[in-house]
Design an enzyme around this catalytic site. Sequence first.
Site, PDB file in Angstrom:
ATOM      1  N   ARG A  29      -0.201   2.083   4.160  1.00  0.00           N
ATOM      2  CA  ARG A  29       0.352   0.971   3.888  1.00  0.00           C
ATOM      3  C   ARG A  29       1.921   1.032   4.576  1.00  0.00           C
ATOM      4  O   ARG A  29       2.053   0.343   5.696  1.00  0.00           O
ATOM      5  CB  ARG A  29       0.609   0.761   2.361  1.00  0.00           C
ATOM      6  CG  ARG A  29       1.254  -0.798   2.080  1.00  0.00           C
ATOM      7  CD  ARG A  29       2.762  -1.015   2.098  1.00  0.00           C
ATOM      8  NE  ARG A  29       3.321  -0.234   1.298  1.00  0.00           N
ATOM      9  CZ  ARG A  29       4.746  -0.010   1.281  1.00  0.00           C
ATOM     10  NH1 ARG A  29       5.494  -0.726   2.024  1.00  0.00           N
ATOM     11  NH2 ARG A  29       5.318   0.704   0.433  1.00  0.00           N
ATOM     12  N   GLU A  86      12.771  -2.286  -5.089  1.00  0.00           N
ATOM     13  CA  GLU A  86      12.969  -2.076  -3.671  1.00  0.00           C
ATOM     14  C   GLU A  86      14.499  -2.276  -3.414  1.00  0.00           C
ATOM     15  O   GLU A  86      15.451  -2.919  -4.101  1.00  0.00           O
ATOM     16  CB  GLU A  86      12.555  -3.619  -2.852  1.00  0.00           C
ATOM     17  CG  GLU A  86      12.765  -3.315  -1.328  1.00  0.00           C
ATOM     18  CD  GLU A  86      12.194  -4.708  -0.847  1.00  0.00           C
ATOM     19  OE1 GLU A  86      12.124  -4.587   0.641  1.00  0.00           O
ATOM     20  OE2 GLU A  86      12.303  -5.820  -1.379  1.00  0.00           O
TER      21      GLU A  86
END
Length: 499
Positions: A6, A136
Amino acid sequence: MDTTLRDGEQTSGVSFVPHEKLMIARLLLEDLNVDRVEVASARVSDGEFEAVKMICDWAARRNLLHKVEVLGFVDGKTSVDWIQRTGCRVLNLLCKGSLRHCRQQLKKTPEEHIEDILDVIRYADEQDISVNVYLEDWSNGMKDSPDYVFQLMDGLQGTSVKRYMLPDTLGILNPLQVIEYMRKMKKRYPEVHFDFHAHNDYDLAVSNVLAAVLSGVKGLHTTINGLGERAGNAPLASVQAILKDHFNAVTNIDESRLNDVSRVVESYSSIVIPANKPIVGENVFTQVAGVHADGDNKDNLYCNDLLPERFGRKREYALGKNSGKANIRKNLQNLGLDLDEESMRKVTERIIELGDKKELVTQEDLPYIVSDVLKHGMIGDKVKLLSYIVNLAYGLKPMATLRIEINGKEYEESSSGDGQYDAFVRALRKIYKVTLKRKFPMLTNYSVTIPPGGRTDAFVQTVITWNYEDRVFRTRGLDADQTEAAIKATIKMLNLIEE
């Protein structure tokens, strides 16, 4: 958790096709024994969907499906439905871990973002999909808006979230900051499972990972060869070695497979591993200085805990202008050769002379150098290429015809191939496997170099890696023509196996 498939695929220029993703996932879970793999981002493409479906089908048959994870987004039902259709059962939900990202990218208040996250989690629960949460830009969140980070965490308490994954998204942290911020998180949420996800923009990813471990983090994110966006992520091989050697940490990683998996990922990604990269670099178990080889001879004085055998490799002693007699003796011993002092002096002088010209001198070159210097035929030409022709015509497969002498007997054969050198090797293979009923070495790597700034008439150096009866070795050919250089390296290989 390994995220090569990923985050690693977000390396500029890297794109794995579905069967490559499946192969890497199998190597990570079955050979290296990593605990979890993050294999894709949801909604990216049809090809990504097929790749995830293939991996999940395979993992389900081996009771490994719970170890396969996919990144998803705060987008209502869309990511959850995409992941559900692939057969994956774990969603890594990408949320905003800094107030700046929340307000400026999403244009939402913290309360609105938290409610959107809760909607996705509730829907995932209904679909029986486990949820982990990425915060994030968490590193900037802790620097600039820690109250927002805590508000987000508080808002998600009591949900089914299994892991909170804390990324240094822009690679801005140093180890002291990691310790400070992680301890704040652990003190406020002592029962929560935290993962740390490092980026390497300041070349601190591995150091930051270790700081996170010292601060009580339970999960680490790595990639093979440190692949990842911009400067990459923390490389699995380095993290594993340091955790084991410096902190006596126990993991499930099979270190002996690290190098092999690293080479597969290097091949699929086309991102070349630097020769000096720790653990997996070509040169990291190669001693160059003669004094080091001398010390190793006397009591392994220049060895540390990073023994090459741990990682399926072996120690080598470089040959070049810095080589002393000890280096050369080490290489000769490996070849079963023994020389007197005068012969050693002559061979040493010749290797230093070649090293001054910046020529690559390999262990496989050594018998030829010895033979050339001492002029007594230590290595004979048991295999001689008498003649050959290769041709290339537009619209037709390349052809090769060759005549060769092996142990005094001549053989001739022809073959087509996917290239001129491939046709030549296929013709050789016919002679060895069909006519002589013998094994023919497997070519495992092929590299071509020319001098920097080289013109079309520059010398080409071809280095070929072979595997023969469980022995891996390299041979080199130098010529103005690439095919001729490869053929020279191949004939050198054939003489080596005859010896």
